[in-house]
Write an enzyme that holds these catalytic residues in place. Structure first.
Site, PDB file in Angstrom:
ATOM      1  N   TYR A 107       0.973  -1.341  -0.064  1.00 52.75           N
ATOM      2  CA  TYR A 107      -0.027  -0.026  -0.031  1.00 52.75           C
ATOM      3  C   TYR A 107       0.862   1.253   0.199  1.00 52.75           C
ATOM      4  CZ  TYR A 107      -2.990   3.697   1.653  1.00 52.75           C
ATOM      5  OH  TYR A 107      -3.682   4.823   1.796  1.00 52.75           O
TER       6      TYR A 107
ATOM      7  N   TYR B  43     -17.080  26.257  49.200  1.00 52.30           N
ATOM      8  CA  TYR B  43     -16.696  25.353  48.451  1.00 52.30           C
ATOM      9  C   TYR B  43     -15.345  25.608  47.758  1.00 52.30           C
ATOM     10  CZ  TYR B  43     -21.133  22.512  49.152  1.00 52.30           C
ATOM     11  OH  TYR B  43     -21.984  21.816  49.535  1.00 52.30           O
TER      12      TYR B  43
ATOM     13  N   ARG C 154     -12.632  25.337  50.607  1.00 51.51           N
ATOM     14  CA  ARG C 154     -12.570  24.123  51.064  1.00 51.51           C
ATOM     15  C   ARG C 154     -12.439  22.888  50.349  1.00 51.51           C
ATOM     16  NH1 ARG C 154     -18.121  22.054  53.349  1.00 51.51           N
ATOM     17  NH2 ARG C 154     -18.650  23.903  53.310  1.00 51.51           N
TER      18      ARG C 154
ATOM     19  N   GLU D 168     -12.003   6.586   4.553  1.00 56.06           N
ATOM     20  CA  GLU D 168     -11.615   7.254   6.010  1.00 56.06           C
ATOM     21  C   GLU D 168     -13.118   7.548   6.761  1.00 56.06           C
ATOM     22  OE1 GLU D 168      -9.231  10.027   4.369  1.00 56.06           O
ATOM     23  OE2 GLU D 168      -7.864   8.798   3.499  1.00 56.06           O
TER      24      GLU D 168
END
Length: 504
Positions: free
Chosen positions: A57, A284, A287, A418
Protein backbone atom coordinates in the site's frame (compact mmCIF):
# COMPACT_ATOMS: atom_id res chain seq x y z
CA UNK A 1 21.67 23.80 26.55
CA UNK A 2 21.94 25.04 22.92
CA UNK A 3 25.37 23.46 22.59
CA UNK A 4 24.37 20.01 23.86
CA UNK A 5 23.02 17.77 21.07
CA UNK A 6 19.78 15.91 21.63
CA UNK A 7 20.01 12.36 20.29
CA UNK A 8 16.72 10.81 19.16
CA UNK A 9 15.94 7.15 18.58
CA UNK A 10 12.13 7.07 18.48
CA UNK A 11 11.83 5.70 22.00
CA UNK A 12 13.08 8.13 24.66
CA UNK A 13 11.93 11.64 23.73
CA UNK A 14 10.34 13.59 26.60
CA UNK A 15 7.71 16.30 26.48
CA UNK A 16 10.26 18.65 27.98
CA UNK A 17 12.69 17.79 25.16
CA UNK A 18 9.97 18.81 22.70
CA UNK A 19 9.48 22.14 24.44
CA UNK A 20 13.22 22.90 24.50
CA UNK A 21 13.54 22.24 20.79
CA UNK A 22 10.30 24.07 20.01
CA UNK A 23 11.45 27.22 21.78
CA UNK A 24 14.94 27.13 20.31
CA UNK A 25 16.73 26.21 23.53
CA UNK A 26 18.05 23.13 21.70
CA UNK A 27 18.92 23.40 18.03
CA UNK A 28 21.32 20.49 17.54
CA UNK A 29 19.30 17.28 17.20
CA UNK A 30 21.02 14.13 15.93
CA UNK A 31 20.14 10.54 15.19
CA UNK A 32 21.26 8.03 17.79
CA UNK A 33 23.31 5.11 16.40
CA UNK A 34 20.53 2.59 17.11
CA UNK A 35 18.15 4.76 15.09
CA UNK A 36 20.46 4.78 12.09
CA UNK A 37 20.62 1.01 12.23
CA UNK A 38 16.84 0.72 12.55
CA UNK A 39 16.28 3.07 9.60
CA UNK A 40 18.66 1.08 7.42
CA UNK A 41 17.08 -2.24 8.37
CA UNK A 42 13.56 -1.03 7.57
CA UNK A 43 14.70 0.45 4.29
CA UNK A 44 16.19 -2.85 3.21
CA UNK A 45 12.80 -4.51 3.73
CA UNK A 46 11.09 -1.89 1.58
CA UNK A 47 13.63 -2.28 -1.20
CA UNK A 48 13.29 -6.07 -1.09
CA UNK A 49 9.53 -5.81 -1.52
CA UNK A 50 9.96 -3.38 -4.41
CA UNK A 51 12.50 -5.67 -6.10
CA UNK A 52 10.08 -8.59 -5.75
CA UNK A 53 7.30 -6.43 -7.22
CA UNK A 54 5.03 -7.17 -4.27
CA UNK A 55 1.87 -5.20 -3.69
CA UNK A 56 2.51 -2.70 -0.88
CA UNK A 57 0.00 0.00 0.00
CA UNK A 58 1.23 3.47 -0.95
CA UNK A 59 4.43 2.09 -2.47
CA UNK A 60 3.30 0.00 -5.40
CA UNK A 61 -0.38 1.01 -5.14
CA UNK A 62 -2.34 4.24 -4.95
CA UNK A 63 -3.65 5.81 -1.73
CA UNK A 64 -6.95 5.66 0.14
CA UNK A 65 -9.84 4.97 -2.21
CA UNK A 66 -7.25 4.36 -4.96
CA UNK A 67 -5.45 1.59 -3.04
CA UNK A 68 -6.50 -0.99 -5.62
CA UNK A 69 -4.71 0.86 -8.42
CA UNK A 70 -1.35 -0.82 -9.11
CA UNK A 71 1.39 1.70 -9.90
CA UNK A 72 3.91 0.62 -12.56
CA UNK A 73 7.61 0.78 -11.60
CA UNK A 74 8.34 3.84 -13.69
CA UNK A 75 5.76 5.93 -11.84
CA UNK A 76 6.43 4.94 -8.25
CA UNK A 77 8.74 7.85 -7.46
CA UNK A 78 6.24 10.24 -9.07
CA UNK A 79 3.59 8.71 -6.80
CA UNK A 80 5.54 9.80 -3.72
CA UNK A 81 6.09 13.31 -5.01
CA UNK A 82 2.47 13.62 -6.04
CA UNK A 83 1.12 12.60 -2.65
CA UNK A 84 3.17 15.36 -1.02
CA UNK A 85 2.25 18.07 -3.51
CA UNK A 86 -1.45 17.19 -3.68
CA UNK A 87 -1.81 16.94 0.08
CA UNK A 88 -0.09 20.28 0.78
CA UNK A 89 -3.49 21.92 0.53
CA UNK A 90 -4.13 23.43 3.94
CA UNK A 91 -5.33 26.93 4.59
CA UNK A 92 -5.62 29.50 7.32
CA UNK A 93 -3.03 31.32 9.39
CA UNK A 94 0.49 29.84 9.54
CA UNK A 95 1.22 27.93 12.71
CA UNK A 96 3.64 29.60 15.13
CA UNK A 97 7.33 28.79 14.86
CA UNK A 98 7.39 26.75 18.07
CA UNK A 99 4.65 24.44 16.77
CA UNK A 100 6.49 23.90 13.46
CA UNK A 101 9.73 23.13 15.29
CA UNK A 102 7.92 20.63 17.51
CA UNK A 103 6.37 19.11 14.40
CA UNK A 104 9.75 18.72 12.68
CA UNK A 105 11.17 17.04 15.77
CA UNK A 106 8.26 14.68 16.33
CA UNK A 107 8.19 13.56 12.69
CA UNK A 108 11.91 12.86 12.80
CA UNK A 109 11.48 10.92 16.04
CA UNK A 110 8.68 8.70 14.77
CA UNK A 111 10.66 7.91 11.61
CA UNK A 112 13.70 7.17 13.79
CA UNK A 113 11.60 4.47 15.47
CA UNK A 114 12.57 2.32 12.49
CA UNK A 115 9.20 1.07 11.29
CA UNK A 116 8.50 3.45 8.41
CA UNK A 117 11.03 2.33 5.82
CA UNK A 118 11.79 5.82 4.50
CA UNK A 119 15.15 6.86 3.12
CA UNK A 120 17.45 7.96 5.98
CA UNK A 121 17.89 11.27 4.16
CA UNK A 122 14.30 12.19 5.08
CA UNK A 123 15.17 12.17 8.77
CA UNK A 124 18.52 13.84 8.30
CA UNK A 125 16.95 16.74 6.43
CA UNK A 126 14.24 17.20 9.05
CA UNK A 127 17.00 17.58 11.63
CA UNK A 128 18.96 19.90 9.33
CA UNK A 129 15.92 22.16 9.17
CA UNK A 130 15.82 22.31 12.97
CA UNK A 131 19.52 23.08 13.19
CA UNK A 132 19.46 25.77 10.50
CA UNK A 133 16.23 27.37 11.68
CA UNK A 134 14.29 26.60 8.49
CA UNK A 135 10.60 26.31 9.30
CA UNK A 136 8.11 25.35 6.57
CA UNK A 137 4.93 27.42 6.49
CA UNK A 138 2.25 25.08 7.86
CA UNK A 139 -1.36 26.33 7.68
CA UNK A 140 -3.68 25.99 10.65
CA UNK A 141 -6.45 24.00 8.97
CA UNK A 142 -6.53 20.84 6.87
CA UNK A 143 -6.17 17.79 9.11
CA UNK A 144 -8.85 15.59 10.66
CA UNK A 145 -6.35 13.44 12.55
CA UNK A 146 -6.74 10.31 10.35
CA UNK A 147 -5.17 9.07 8.11
CA UNK A 148 -2.78 10.95 10.24
CA UNK A 149 -2.11 14.67 9.96
CA UNK A 150 -1.65 14.39 6.21
CA UNK A 151 -2.04 18.03 5.21
CA UNK A 152 0.24 19.77 7.74
CA UNK A 153 2.88 17.07 7.36
CA UNK A 154 2.68 17.44 3.58
CA UNK A 155 3.55 21.12 4.00
CA UNK A 156 6.62 20.03 5.98
CA UNK A 157 7.60 17.55 3.25
CA UNK A 158 7.02 20.20 0.58
CA UNK A 159 9.65 22.36 2.25
CA UNK A 160 12.09 19.45 2.38
CA UNK A 161 11.74 19.15 -1.41
CA UNK A 162 12.62 22.82 -1.79
CA UNK A 163 9.07 23.84 -2.69
CA UNK A 164 6.54 26.09 -1.02
CA UNK A 165 7.53 28.68 1.56
CA UNK A 166 9.52 28.58 4.77
CA UNK A 167 10.18 30.99 7.62
CA UNK A 168 13.80 31.79 8.41
CA UNK A 169 14.78 34.43 10.95
CA UNK A 170 11.30 35.91 10.94
CA UNK A 171 11.08 36.28 7.14
CA UNK A 172 8.97 34.09 4.86
CA UNK A 173 11.00 33.08 1.78
CA UNK A 174 10.82 30.44 -0.97
CA UNK A 175 11.99 27.07 0.33
CA UNK A 176 14.40 26.65 -2.61
CA UNK A 177 16.17 29.86 -1.67
CA UNK A 178 16.43 28.93 2.01
CA UNK A 179 17.93 25.54 1.21
CA UNK A 180 20.43 27.05 -1.21
CA UNK A 181 21.55 29.66 1.31
CA UNK A 182 21.92 26.95 3.97
CA UNK A 183 23.93 24.74 1.60
CA UNK A 184 21.33 21.98 1.70
CA UNK A 185 20.20 19.90 -1.26
CA UNK A 186 16.42 19.46 -1.61
CA UNK A 187 15.05 16.04 -0.84
CA UNK A 188 14.70 13.73 -3.82
CA UNK A 189 11.94 11.41 -2.72
CA UNK A 190 12.19 7.68 -3.29
CA UNK A 191 9.63 4.89 -3.00
CA UNK A 192 7.65 5.17 0.27
CA UNK A 193 9.29 8.47 1.31
CA UNK A 194 6.22 10.55 0.58
CA UNK A 195 3.74 8.49 2.55
CA UNK A 196 6.26 8.03 5.39
CA UNK A 197 6.70 11.79 5.73
CA UNK A 198 3.00 12.67 5.85
CA UNK A 199 1.29 9.80 7.67
CA UNK A 200 1.10 10.21 11.45
CA UNK A 201 -0.24 12.10 14.45
CA UNK A 202 2.58 14.58 14.91
CA UNK A 203 0.61 17.78 14.20
CA UNK A 204 -1.91 17.24 16.98
CA UNK A 205 0.82 15.81 19.22
CA UNK A 206 3.06 18.84 18.68
CA UNK A 207 0.32 21.34 19.49
CA UNK A 208 -0.94 19.14 22.31
CA UNK A 209 2.46 18.80 23.95
CA UNK A 210 2.96 22.55 24.08
CA UNK A 211 -0.61 23.02 25.33
CA UNK A 212 -0.19 20.45 28.07
CA UNK A 213 3.06 21.94 29.36
CA UNK A 214 1.47 25.39 29.55
CA UNK A 215 -1.55 23.87 31.29
CA UNK A 216 0.70 22.16 33.85
CA UNK A 217 2.41 25.48 34.61
CA UNK A 218 -0.99 27.09 34.97
CA UNK A 219 -2.26 24.43 37.33
CA UNK A 220 0.85 24.69 39.50
CA UNK A 221 0.29 28.45 39.71
CA UNK A 222 -3.37 27.84 40.54
CA UNK A 223 -2.38 25.99 43.71
CA UNK A 224 -0.33 29.03 44.75
CA UNK A 225 -3.15 31.41 43.88
CA UNK A 226 -5.67 29.29 45.78
CA UNK A 227 -3.47 29.15 48.88
CA UNK A 228 -2.98 32.92 48.75
CA UNK A 229 -6.73 33.44 48.39
CA UNK A 230 -7.41 31.19 51.37
CA UNK A 231 -5.05 33.27 53.51
CA UNK A 232 -6.42 36.53 52.16
CA UNK A 233 -9.96 35.43 53.11
CA UNK A 234 -8.78 34.02 56.44
CA UNK A 235 -9.93 30.56 55.50
CA UNK A 236 -9.11 27.27 57.18
CA UNK A 237 -6.53 24.74 56.07
CA UNK A 238 -8.30 22.04 58.09
CA UNK A 239 -10.02 20.51 55.04
CA UNK A 240 -6.60 19.79 53.55
CA UNK A 241 -5.62 17.46 56.39
CA UNK A 242 -4.05 14.19 55.33
CA UNK A 243 -6.64 11.88 56.97
CA UNK A 244 -9.43 13.45 54.89
CA UNK A 245 -7.56 12.72 51.68
CA UNK A 246 -6.58 9.22 52.77
CA UNK A 247 -10.18 8.04 52.81
CA UNK A 248 -10.71 9.25 49.21
CA UNK A 249 -7.27 8.71 47.80
CA UNK A 250 -7.48 9.99 44.24
CA UNK A 251 -3.85 10.80 43.38
CA UNK A 252 -4.55 14.35 42.22
CA UNK A 253 -6.59 15.17 45.31
CA UNK A 254 -3.91 13.79 47.62
CA UNK A 255 -1.18 15.73 45.81
CA UNK A 256 -3.17 18.96 45.75
CA UNK A 257 -3.94 18.81 49.46
CA UNK A 258 -0.31 18.11 50.28
CA UNK A 259 0.76 21.03 48.13
CA UNK A 260 -1.71 23.37 49.80
CA UNK A 261 -0.56 22.28 53.26
CA UNK A 262 3.03 22.92 52.27
CA UNK A 263 2.24 26.33 50.81
CA UNK A 264 0.31 27.48 53.88
CA UNK A 265 2.64 26.13 56.57
CA UNK A 266 3.98 28.93 58.75
CA UNK A 267 1.42 31.59 57.86
CA UNK A 268 0.96 34.20 60.58
CA UNK A 269 -2.37 35.12 59.01
CA UNK A 270 -3.65 31.57 59.48
CA UNK A 271 -2.56 31.51 63.11
CA UNK A 272 -4.25 34.86 63.80
CA UNK A 273 -7.73 33.33 63.49
CA UNK A 274 -7.17 29.70 64.43
CA UNK A 275 -8.82 30.24 67.82
CA UNK A 276 -12.12 32.01 68.35
CA UNK A 277 -13.25 32.17 64.72
CA UNK A 278 -17.06 31.75 64.73
CA UNK A 279 -17.16 30.31 61.18
CA UNK A 280 -17.67 26.55 60.91
CA UNK A 281 -16.92 25.95 57.23
CA UNK A 282 -15.53 27.89 54.27
CA UNK A 283 -17.22 28.15 50.89
CA UNK A 284 -16.63 25.30 48.47
CA UNK A 285 -14.20 27.35 46.34
CA UNK A 286 -11.85 27.34 49.34
CA UNK A 287 -12.73 24.13 51.15
CA UNK A 288 -12.87 21.89 48.07
CA UNK A 289 -9.65 22.96 46.39
CA UNK A 290 -8.02 19.50 46.68
CA UNK A 291 -11.05 17.83 45.14
CA UNK A 292 -11.36 20.28 42.22
CA UNK A 293 -7.70 21.10 41.62
CA UNK A 294 -6.95 17.42 42.10
CA UNK A 295 -9.40 16.40 39.39
CA UNK A 296 -7.56 18.72 37.00
CA UNK A 297 -4.25 17.24 38.12
CA UNK A 298 -5.47 13.73 37.29
CA UNK A 299 -6.83 14.86 33.91
CA UNK A 300 -3.52 16.47 32.94
CA UNK A 301 -1.60 13.44 34.22
CA UNK A 302 -3.65 11.23 31.91
CA UNK A 303 -2.97 13.53 28.97
CA UNK A 304 0.74 13.46 29.81
CA UNK A 305 0.78 9.65 29.75
CA UNK A 306 -0.96 9.61 26.38
CA UNK A 307 1.41 12.14 24.83
CA UNK A 308 4.53 10.51 26.26
CA UNK A 309 3.56 7.28 24.52
CA UNK A 310 2.39 8.98 21.33
CA UNK A 311 5.52 11.02 20.65
CA UNK A 312 7.60 7.83 20.86
CA UNK A 313 5.34 5.69 18.67
CA UNK A 314 5.43 4.51 15.08
CA UNK A 315 2.32 6.05 13.49
CA UNK A 316 2.98 5.43 9.81
CA UNK A 317 0.96 3.20 7.49
CA UNK A 318 1.96 0.69 6.31
CA UNK A 319 4.47 -0.27 8.98
CA UNK A 320 7.70 -2.15 8.29
CA UNK A 321 8.88 -4.93 10.60
CA UNK A 322 12.51 -5.78 9.84
CA UNK A 323 12.57 -8.70 12.27
CA UNK A 324 10.05 -10.58 10.13
CA UNK A 325 10.54 -8.84 6.80
CA UNK A 326 6.85 -7.89 6.71
CA UNK A 327 5.14 -4.67 5.62
CA UNK A 328 1.71 -4.50 7.24
CA UNK A 329 -1.19 -2.07 6.88
CA UNK A 330 -2.72 -0.83 10.13
CA UNK A 331 -4.28 2.18 11.82
CA UNK A 332 -1.65 3.70 14.11
CA UNK A 333 -2.19 7.03 12.36
CA UNK A 334 -5.60 7.42 14.04
CA UNK A 335 -5.33 10.14 16.71
CA UNK A 336 -8.50 9.35 18.67
CA UNK A 337 -6.70 8.83 21.96
CA UNK A 338 -4.78 12.08 21.50
CA UNK A 339 -7.92 14.02 20.61
CA UNK A 340 -9.86 12.67 23.60
CA UNK A 341 -6.99 13.41 25.98
CA UNK A 342 -6.68 16.98 24.73
CA UNK A 343 -10.44 17.49 24.95
CA UNK A 344 -10.11 16.41 28.57
CA UNK A 345 -7.38 19.02 29.11
CA UNK A 346 -9.73 21.76 27.90
CA UNK A 347 -12.56 20.46 30.12
CA UNK A 348 -10.30 20.32 33.18
CA UNK A 349 -9.00 23.85 32.63
CA UNK A 350 -12.51 25.25 32.22
CA UNK A 351 -13.58 23.81 35.57
CA UNK A 352 -10.37 24.84 37.35
CA UNK A 353 -10.89 28.35 36.00
CA UNK A 354 -14.46 28.34 37.35
CA UNK A 355 -13.35 27.71 40.93
CA UNK A 356 -10.59 30.30 40.58
CA UNK A 357 -13.08 32.93 39.39
CA UNK A 358 -15.24 32.29 42.47
CA UNK A 359 -12.29 32.94 44.78
CA UNK A 360 -11.43 36.13 42.89
CA UNK A 361 -15.01 37.31 43.29
CA UNK A 362 -15.00 36.55 47.02
CA UNK A 363 -11.87 38.67 47.54
CA UNK A 364 -13.33 41.63 45.66
CA UNK A 365 -16.77 41.45 47.28
CA UNK A 366 -16.74 43.20 50.69
CA UNK A 367 -19.67 41.06 51.85
CA UNK A 368 -17.56 37.88 51.59
CA UNK A 369 -14.05 39.25 52.18
CA UNK A 370 -14.42 41.70 55.05
CA UNK A 371 -11.99 43.85 53.07
CA UNK A 372 -12.48 47.16 51.24
CA UNK A 373 -14.74 46.82 48.22
CA UNK A 374 -12.78 45.67 45.15
CA UNK A 375 -9.63 46.16 47.28
CA UNK A 376 -9.71 49.83 46.34
CA UNK A 377 -7.87 52.38 48.46
CA UNK A 378 -10.93 54.67 48.45
CA UNK A 379 -13.96 52.61 47.39
CA UNK A 380 -16.47 54.72 45.55
CA UNK A 381 -14.02 57.27 44.25
CA UNK A 382 -11.91 54.38 43.02
CA UNK A 383 -12.92 51.05 41.47
CA UNK A 384 -9.77 49.15 42.46
CA UNK A 385 -9.62 45.69 40.91
CA UNK A 386 -13.35 45.52 40.13
CA UNK A 387 -12.96 44.89 36.42
CA UNK A 388 -10.58 41.97 36.81
CA UNK A 389 -13.47 39.75 37.86
CA UNK A 390 -15.55 41.02 34.93
CA UNK A 391 -12.74 40.28 32.49
CA UNK A 392 -12.24 36.85 34.03
CA UNK A 393 -15.94 36.12 33.54
CA UNK A 394 -15.43 36.77 29.82
CA UNK A 395 -12.39 34.47 29.68
CA UNK A 396 -14.26 31.81 31.64
CA UNK A 397 -17.01 31.82 29.03
CA UNK A 398 -14.38 31.36 26.33
CA UNK A 399 -12.95 28.41 28.26
CA UNK A 400 -16.37 26.83 28.55
CA UNK A 401 -16.86 27.12 24.80
CA UNK A 402 -13.44 25.52 24.27
CA UNK A 403 -14.43 22.68 26.61
CA UNK A 404 -16.94 21.37 24.07
CA UNK A 405 -15.25 18.20 22.73
CA UNK A 406 -13.98 17.96 19.17
CA UNK A 407 -13.17 14.25 19.26
CA UNK A 408 -16.83 13.19 19.08
CA UNK A 409 -17.37 14.99 15.75
CA UNK A 410 -16.13 12.49 13.20
CA UNK A 411 -16.78 13.50 9.57
CA UNK A 412 -16.06 10.78 6.96
CA UNK A 413 -13.46 11.71 4.34
CA UNK A 414 -11.69 10.08 1.39
CA UNK A 415 -14.83 8.88 -0.44
CA UNK A 416 -15.93 6.92 2.61
CA UNK A 417 -12.74 4.89 3.00
CA UNK A 418 -11.72 7.05 5.96
CA UNK A 419 -15.14 6.72 7.54
CA UNK A 420 -14.18 7.56 11.13
CA UNK A 421 -11.68 10.28 11.97
CA UNK A 422 -10.43 11.71 15.26
CA UNK A 423 -10.54 15.49 14.86
CA UNK A 424 -7.40 15.44 16.99
CA UNK A 425 -5.98 18.67 15.51
CA UNK A 426 -9.16 20.58 16.40
CA UNK A 427 -8.93 19.23 19.96
CA UNK A 428 -5.27 20.23 20.08
CA UNK A 429 -5.93 23.76 18.87
CA UNK A 430 -8.68 24.13 21.47
CA UNK A 431 -6.45 22.81 24.24
CA UNK A 432 -3.67 25.25 23.43
CA UNK A 433 -6.01 28.22 23.38
CA UNK A 434 -7.55 26.97 26.63
CA UNK A 435 -4.13 26.84 28.28
CA UNK A 436 -3.42 30.37 27.04
CA UNK A 437 -6.74 31.69 28.37
CA UNK A 438 -6.42 29.82 31.66
CA UNK A 439 -3.26 31.76 32.48
CA UNK A 440 -5.29 34.99 32.56
CA UNK A 441 -7.73 33.54 35.07
CA UNK A 442 -4.92 32.42 37.36
CA UNK A 443 -3.10 35.72 36.92
CA UNK A 444 -6.19 37.64 38.05
CA UNK A 445 -6.48 35.53 41.19
CA UNK A 446 -2.79 36.02 41.94
CA UNK A 447 -3.03 39.79 41.56
CA UNK A 448 -6.16 40.03 43.69
CA UNK A 449 -4.80 37.72 46.39
CA UNK A 450 -1.49 39.57 46.60
CA UNK A 451 -3.40 42.85 46.99
CA UNK A 452 -5.75 41.38 49.58
CA UNK A 453 -2.87 40.06 51.67
CA UNK A 454 -1.58 43.63 51.98
CA UNK A 455 -4.69 44.49 53.99
CA UNK A 456 -3.62 42.01 56.69
CA UNK A 457 -0.21 43.59 57.30
CA UNK A 458 1.86 43.55 59.43
CA UNK A 459 0.89 39.87 59.56
CA UNK A 460 2.73 37.78 57.01
CA UNK A 461 1.68 34.77 55.04
CA UNK A 462 3.85 31.66 54.81
CA UNK A 463 7.42 31.84 53.43
CA UNK A 464 6.54 30.24 50.05
CA UNK A 465 3.48 32.46 49.65
CA UNK A 466 5.46 35.58 50.54
CA UNK A 467 7.91 34.61 47.81
CA UNK A 468 5.00 34.29 45.41
CA UNK A 469 3.80 37.76 46.44
CA UNK A 470 7.29 39.11 45.76
CA UNK A 471 7.11 37.63 42.25
CA UNK A 472 3.73 39.22 41.69
CA UNK A 473 5.08 42.53 42.95
CA UNK A 474 8.03 42.29 40.55
CA UNK A 475 5.46 42.52 37.77
CA UNK A 476 2.65 44.46 39.42
CA UNK A 477 3.06 47.22 42.03
CA UNK A 478 0.57 47.53 44.86
CA UNK A 479 -2.45 49.70 44.15
CA UNK A 480 -1.86 53.33 44.99
CA UNK A 481 -5.01 54.40 43.17
CA UNK A 482 -6.85 53.40 40.05
CA UNK A 483 -4.75 52.58 36.99
CA UNK A 484 -5.04 50.63 33.76
CA UNK A 485 -4.28 46.98 34.50
CA UNK A 486 -3.75 45.46 31.07
CA UNK A 487 0.06 45.53 31.10
CA UNK A 488 0.09 44.21 34.68
CA UNK A 489 -2.11 41.28 33.72
CA UNK A 490 -0.08 40.42 30.63
CA UNK A 491 3.13 40.28 32.67
CA UNK A 492 1.64 38.04 35.33
CA UNK A 493 -0.09 35.78 32.79
CA UNK A 494 3.20 35.35 30.92
CA UNK A 495 4.78 34.34 34.22
CA UNK A 496 2.04 31.78 34.79
CA UNK A 497 2.63 30.27 31.34
CA UNK A 498 6.39 30.00 31.86
CA UNK A 499 6.25 28.52 35.36
CA UNK A 500 7.38 31.48 37.46
CA UNK A 501 4.52 31.22 39.95
CA UNK A 502 4.95 27.70 41.24
CA UNK A 503 5.63 28.55 44.88
CA UNK A 504 9.10 26.99 44.81
Amino acid sequence: MPGTPLAIDGHALTLEDVARVAHGEVTDVVLAPRAREALAAARRVVEAHIAADQRVYGVTTGFGRLAEVVIPPGQRVALQRNVIVSHASGFGAPMPREVVRALLLLRANTLAHGHSGCSPRCVELLLDFLGRGIHPVVPEFGSVGASGDLVPLAHIALGLMGEGEVEVGGAVVPAARALAEAGLAPLEVREKDGISLINGTQFCSAIGTLALLEAEHGLAALEVAGALSLDALKGSDGPFAEPIQAVRAHPGQVASAARLRSLLAGSEIRESHRVGDPRVQDAYSLRCMPQVHGAARDALAYARRVLEIEINSATDNPLVFPETGEIVSGGNFHAQIVGQALDLVAIALADAAAISERRTDRMLNPDTSGLPAFLAREPGVESGLMMLQTAVADVLTELRVLAAPASVHSVPTGAGREDHVSMGPAAARKARRAAWCFAYVVAAELVCAAEAIEHHRPLRSSPPLERAIDRVRAAVPRLAGDRALRADMERVADGVRTGIFTGD
